[in-house]
Design an enzyme around this catalytic site. Structure first.
Site, short mmCIF file in Angstrom:
data_model
loop_
_atom_site.label_atom_id
_atom_site.label_comp_id
_atom_site.label_asym_id
_atom_site.label_seq_id
_atom_site.Cartn_x
_atom_site.Cartn_y
_atom_site.Cartn_z
CG MET A 121 -1.89 -1.21 1.15
SD MET A 121 -3.42 -0.96 2.04
CE MET A 121 -2.82 -0.78 3.69
CB ALA B 224 3.78 4.95 3.12
CG HIS C 251 8.79 0.44 5.66
ND1 HIS C 251 9.11 -0.90 5.62
CD2 HIS C 251 7.46 0.50 5.97
CE1 HIS C 251 8.04 -1.62 5.92
NE2 HIS C 251 7.01 -0.80 6.12
CG HIS D 154 7.04 -1.72 1.91
ND1 HIS D 154 6.94 -0.53 2.59
CD2 HIS D 154 5.86 -2.36 2.10
CE1 HIS D 154 5.75 -0.45 3.16
NE2 HIS D 154 5.08 -1.54 2.90
CD GLN E 281 -5.95 -3.81 2.74
OE1 GLN E 281 -5.84 -4.24 1.60
NE2 GLN E 281 -4.97 -3.90 3.63
CB SER F 46 4.57 -0.20 10.47
OG SER F 46 3.25 0.16 10.12
CB SER F 47 3.14 2.49 5.83
OG SER F 47 3.75 1.64 4.91
#
Ligand code: AMP
Length: 284
Positions: A30, A32, A34, A37, A61, A187-188
């Site tokens: 999704m 953003a 980091h 990913h 979701q 985490s985003s």
């Protein structure tokens, strides 16, 4: 790296690769982005001929509209990061491209248990949205392998279930969680934490490490209670669950350490208004 926004263009672009039997690796995200990913992209590139990442903030979701509206998005900076990675194609569709029949469209599979425990229980409808979008992306891309973060432990199980139930020729590969040097799982959503909240959020991974250190020293129940008392009773932390389960069966909590050799401890908690999840797999 090629950036593609439409299904038609992506399908056309992939045709020669498919015809020449090149292996396609896929990393759904999704955005953003980091280092976590990007580690999935590296993993894909090391075993596939071509690597595709998708960036799509999937509205179906999110069980909380505000969470969806505030989800961090920064496509141009994501593209810059991906250009320095071995990603070959970025697929960044808009919502109507994916949901051409409207946002009420769903693909349902039998998620019976997974929909009723932990994330499934706390976020009603979340996994139906995940299954819907991932199935759509699979149907466009037809990857040979999909690379998924173990950070979303239950999501990996859900996507494996989708692959089994739809009989898809796709191998799902769970990849390790990337952490900040201080232990915070990347985490985003971390970008929405204040500096103080980032410090407070460290208590989640500390609680997990503490539980891992308690194997054979106290009972799982005592380890959980102590972890809560030591790290999670903070005015800005609202714990949703902290559960130790057999690694291969998250449907129940273990009673003692003799039940199996391998465990997973899973946590979800709000730090301020931001909901974070984390987990650790460990052995006796
Ligand atoms: P998201 O963009 O949060 O939907 O995540 C896209 C993919 O990246 C999912 O497979 C996640 O499990 C994975 N992912 C997210 N955070 C991490 C992390 N810290 N380390 C490794 N993979 C991650």
């Amino acid at each position: 790296m090629k950036v593609i926004h439409t299904k038609t263009e992506l399908i056309e672009f992939l045709l020669p690769y498919r015809n020449s039997s090149k292996t396609i690796g896929f990393v759904p995200t999704m955005g953003a982005l980091h280092a976590g990913h990007l580690s999935l992209v590296e993993k894909s590139a090391s075993s596939c001929d071509i690597t595709i990442m998708s960036i799509f903030v999937n509205p179906t979701q999110f069980n909380d509209v505000k969470d969806f509206e505030k989800y961090p998005q920064n496509l141009s900076s994501d593209i810059e990061k991906l250009k320095k990675s071995p990603c070959d194609i970025l697929f960044a569709p808009n919502s109507t491209e994916i949901y051409d029949k409207g946002l009420n469209e769903r693909t349902y599979i039998d998620l019976s248990l997974l929909n009723n425990i932990l994330e499934g229980k706390k976020r009603p409808g979340h996994y139906d949205g995940v299954v819907t979008v991932v199935y759509k992306l699979f149907s466009i891309i037809h990857p040979d392998k999909v690379f998924l973060g173990m950070k979303d432990y239950q999501q990996v199980l859900v996507i494996k279930e989708l692959i089994i139930q739809k009989k898809l020729p796709i191998e799902a590969i769970g990849c390790p969680t990337f952490r900040e040097p201080n232990g915070l799982a990347m985490s985003s959503r971390n970008t929405r934490l204040s500096e103080d909240e980032k410090e407070i959020a460290l208590n989640l991974s500390k609680a997990l490490h503490f539980i891992v250190s308690q194997v054979g020293r106290s009972t799982p129940k005592m380890a959980t209670t102590d972890a809560i008392n030591l790290f999670l009773k903070h005015p800005h932390i609202k714990l949703e669950y902290l559960q130790i389960s057999p690694k291969n069966d998250i449907s129940h909590e273990i009673e003692d350490w003799n039940e199996t050799e391998n465990y997973v401890v899973l946590i979800a908690a709000f730090v301020g208004n931001i909901r974070l999840i984390d987990n650790m797999v460990f052995s006796k």
